[in-house]
Design a protein around this motif. Sequence first.
Motif, PDB file in Angstrom:
ATOM      1  N   SER A 194       0.831  -1.205   0.000  1.00 61.56           N
ATOM      2  CA  SER A 194       0.000   0.000   0.000  1.00 61.56           C
ATOM      3  C   SER A 194       0.867   1.257   0.000  1.00 61.56           C
ATOM      4  N   VAL A 195       2.008   1.213   0.687  1.00 61.63           N
ATOM      5  CA  VAL A 195       2.930   2.352   0.685  1.00 61.63           C
ATOM      6  C   VAL A 195       3.541   2.522  -0.702  1.00 61.63           C
ATOM      7  N   LEU A 196       3.916   1.403  -1.348  1.00 64.15           N
ATOM      8  CA  LEU A 196       4.472   1.481  -2.693  1.00 64.15           C
ATOM      9  C   LEU A 196       3.466   2.107  -3.657  1.00 64.15           C
ATOM     10  N   VAL A 197       2.200   1.719  -3.541  1.00 67.10           N
ATOM     11  CA  VAL A 197       1.162   2.296  -4.395  1.00 67.10           C
ATOM     12  C   VAL A 197       1.054   3.804  -4.165  1.00 67.10           C
ATOM     13  N   ASP A 198       1.099   4.217  -2.892  1.00 68.34           N
ATOM     14  CA  ASP A 198       1.057   5.659  -2.597  1.00 68.34           C
ATOM     15  C   ASP A 198       2.239   6.387  -3.231  1.00 68.34           C
ATOM     16  N   LEU A 199       3.415   5.769  -3.198  1.00 63.76           N
ATOM     17  CA  LEU A 199       4.591   6.395  -3.803  1.00 63.76           C
ATOM     18  C   LEU A 199       4.445   6.502  -5.321  1.00 63.76           C
ATOM     19  N   LEU A 200       3.936   5.460  -5.946  1.00 62.45           N
ATOM     20  CA  LEU A 200       3.781   5.474  -7.394  1.00 62.45           C
ATOM     21  C   LEU A 200       2.720   6.473  -7.842  1.00 62.45           C
ATOM     22  N   ASN A 201       1.819   6.843  -6.927  1.00 63.49           N
ATOM     23  CA  ASN A 201       0.784   7.824  -7.263  1.00 63.49           C
ATOM     24  C   ASN A 201       1.293   9.259  -7.168  1.00 63.49           C
ATOM     25  N   GLN A 202       2.479   9.427  -6.616  1.00 63.70           N
ATOM     26  CA  GLN A 202       3.044  10.773  -6.536  1.00 63.70           C
ATOM     27  C   GLN A 202       3.752  11.108  -7.848  1.00 63.70           C
ATOM     28  N   PRO A 203       3.682  12.356  -8.280  1.00 64.69           N
ATOM     29  CA  PRO A 203       4.278  12.726  -9.567  1.00 64.69           C
ATOM     30  C   PRO A 203       5.798  12.645  -9.533  1.00 64.69           C
ATOM     31  N   THR A 204       6.364  12.247 -10.667  1.00 60.28           N
ATOM     32  CA  THR A 204       7.812  12.203 -10.818  1.00 60.28           C
ATOM     33  C   THR A 204       8.142  12.463 -12.275  1.00 60.28           C
ATOM     34  N   GLU A 205       9.272  13.094 -12.534  1.00 57.23           N
ATOM     35  CA  GLU A 205       9.619  13.466 -13.898  1.00 57.23           C
ATOM     36  C   GLU A 205      10.155  12.283 -14.695  1.00 57.23           C
ATOM     37  N   GLY A 206      10.899  11.420 -14.049  1.00 59.23           N
ATOM     38  CA  GLY A 206      11.523  10.307 -14.752  1.00 59.23           C
ATOM     39  C   GLY A 206      10.956   8.971 -14.338  1.00 59.23           C
ATOM     40  N   ALA A 207      11.732   7.923 -14.614  1.00 61.10           N
ATOM     41  CA  ALA A 207      11.307   6.560 -14.345  1.00 61.10           C
ATOM     42  C   ALA A 207      11.597   6.168 -12.902  1.00 61.10           C
ATOM     43  N   VAL A 331      10.330   9.149   7.602  1.00 58.35           N
ATOM     44  CA  VAL A 331       8.940   9.599   7.587  1.00 58.35           C
ATOM     45  C   VAL A 331       8.070   8.369   7.845  1.00 58.35           C
ATOM     46  N   SER A 332       6.808   8.606   8.149  1.00 61.06           N
ATOM     47  CA  SER A 332       5.891   7.495   8.407  1.00 61.06           C
ATOM     48  C   SER A 332       5.114   7.129   7.154  1.00 61.06           C
ATOM     49  N   ALA A 333       4.508   5.938   7.175  1.00 59.73           N
ATOM     50  CA  ALA A 333       3.656   5.531   6.065  1.00 59.73           C
ATOM     51  C   ALA A 333       2.474   6.479   5.921  1.00 59.73           C
ATOM     52  N   ALA A 334       1.986   7.013   7.054  1.00 61.75           N
ATOM     53  CA  ALA A 334       0.875   7.970   7.010  1.00 61.75           C
ATOM     54  C   ALA A 334       1.277   9.243   6.274  1.00 61.75           C
ATOM     55  N   ASP A 335       2.533   9.671   6.450  1.00 67.86           N
ATOM     56  CA  ASP A 335       3.014  10.856   5.727  1.00 67.86           C
ATOM     57  C   ASP A 335       2.987  10.623   4.219  1.00 67.86           C
ATOM     58  N   VAL A 336       3.372   9.431   3.805  1.00 68.93           N
ATOM     59  CA  VAL A 336       3.380   9.105   2.381  1.00 68.93           C
ATOM     60  C   VAL A 336       1.953   9.082   1.840  1.00 68.93           C
TER      61      VAL A 336
END
Length: 361
Positions: A194-207, A331-336
């Motif tokens: 679930s944390v990985l999914v939250d990270l992938l939902n954040q914008p990023t310029e590259g791969a 940081v915490s998972a909640a922060d992500v």
Amino acid sequence: MLDGSDLIARAHTGSGKTLAFGLPLVEICDEESPLVQALVLTPTRELAQQVASVLTDIARPAGLKVVVLFGGVGYGPQDDGLARGSQIVVGTPGRVIDHLQRRTLKLNDLNVLILDEADQMLDQGFARDVERIIDVTPEDRQTALFSATTPDWVKKVAARHLHEPVTINVAPDAGDEPDIGHTVIEVWNGEKMSVLVDLLNQPTEGATLVFGRTRRGVENMARRLQRLGYEVEALQGNLGQGARDRIVKKFREGRLPVLVATNVAARGLDMLNIDRVINYDIPDTGDLFVHRVGRTARMGRSGEALTLVATADLPKLLEIERSLGKKLPRVSAADVARAARLAGPPRVQAPREVHSDEVIT
């Protein structure tokens, strides 16, 4: 190397190690002789191709030929390259041994042996094959080990094969250190996906390059993400060469936003479009951590390294921080999760149909 000394060279990822041994090889090899005079061993097919490409560019003007040997493809083109005469050979241990056994490769006149990524080449998974290759090379050859890390056990193994080696440890200057922003994400409930999914939902310029520990683990992770609608592929050691080339090409060209890989499979991924590295499974050592995060922030660019840590991972995290000489911000998972919500709608494709043979375990 030009003085003929055996060498153990350590320099940080992206510092130009290929040119450091490639330029001397061009000077040492004799273009008038068609015999193999230099052998460069690498742990992965991708790295072999990358090194061979660099060496070809600098060897061709000097009248030297380079042939690259790796598994997963037919022998024909490799046999032809060796038969026509190539002074420099770049290859993976398994395929080099195959050619030695088939007598299409002869190392009787070898002058220089290079072990690239020596910490992996002399690891338990490669050491036996490497030593089999060394056993059929001339005893008076010059041997050089190049790597970003040189653990103590590498030095012990190297002591059996190198003669009075010169050791060079190139520490990066303060201004040369990769511009990598580190963050440790505390996932105490163990719900890393679930944390990985939250990270992938954040914008990023590259791969994004995501590291898992095992072949089965990265395959399952990729399937779960695909089922959720993310465009992702898995890179692991059991893939056929055609599939590996297709995935790496797609990732390099920016047509694949997320790649999940194991440590060994990611060796040789030297590309400029990797904006962030995510350690889904924490690496076992500080050396592996350095190798992983070094896939981003190449050639003066900046990057981000995110490490997911469960309770059971704390001892490894502390060991990594000791090896780095600094404490990484947390940081915490909640922060992500909060940051993902602020970023807007999930950045996924429309979910595709999942067939019965893709059931996730």
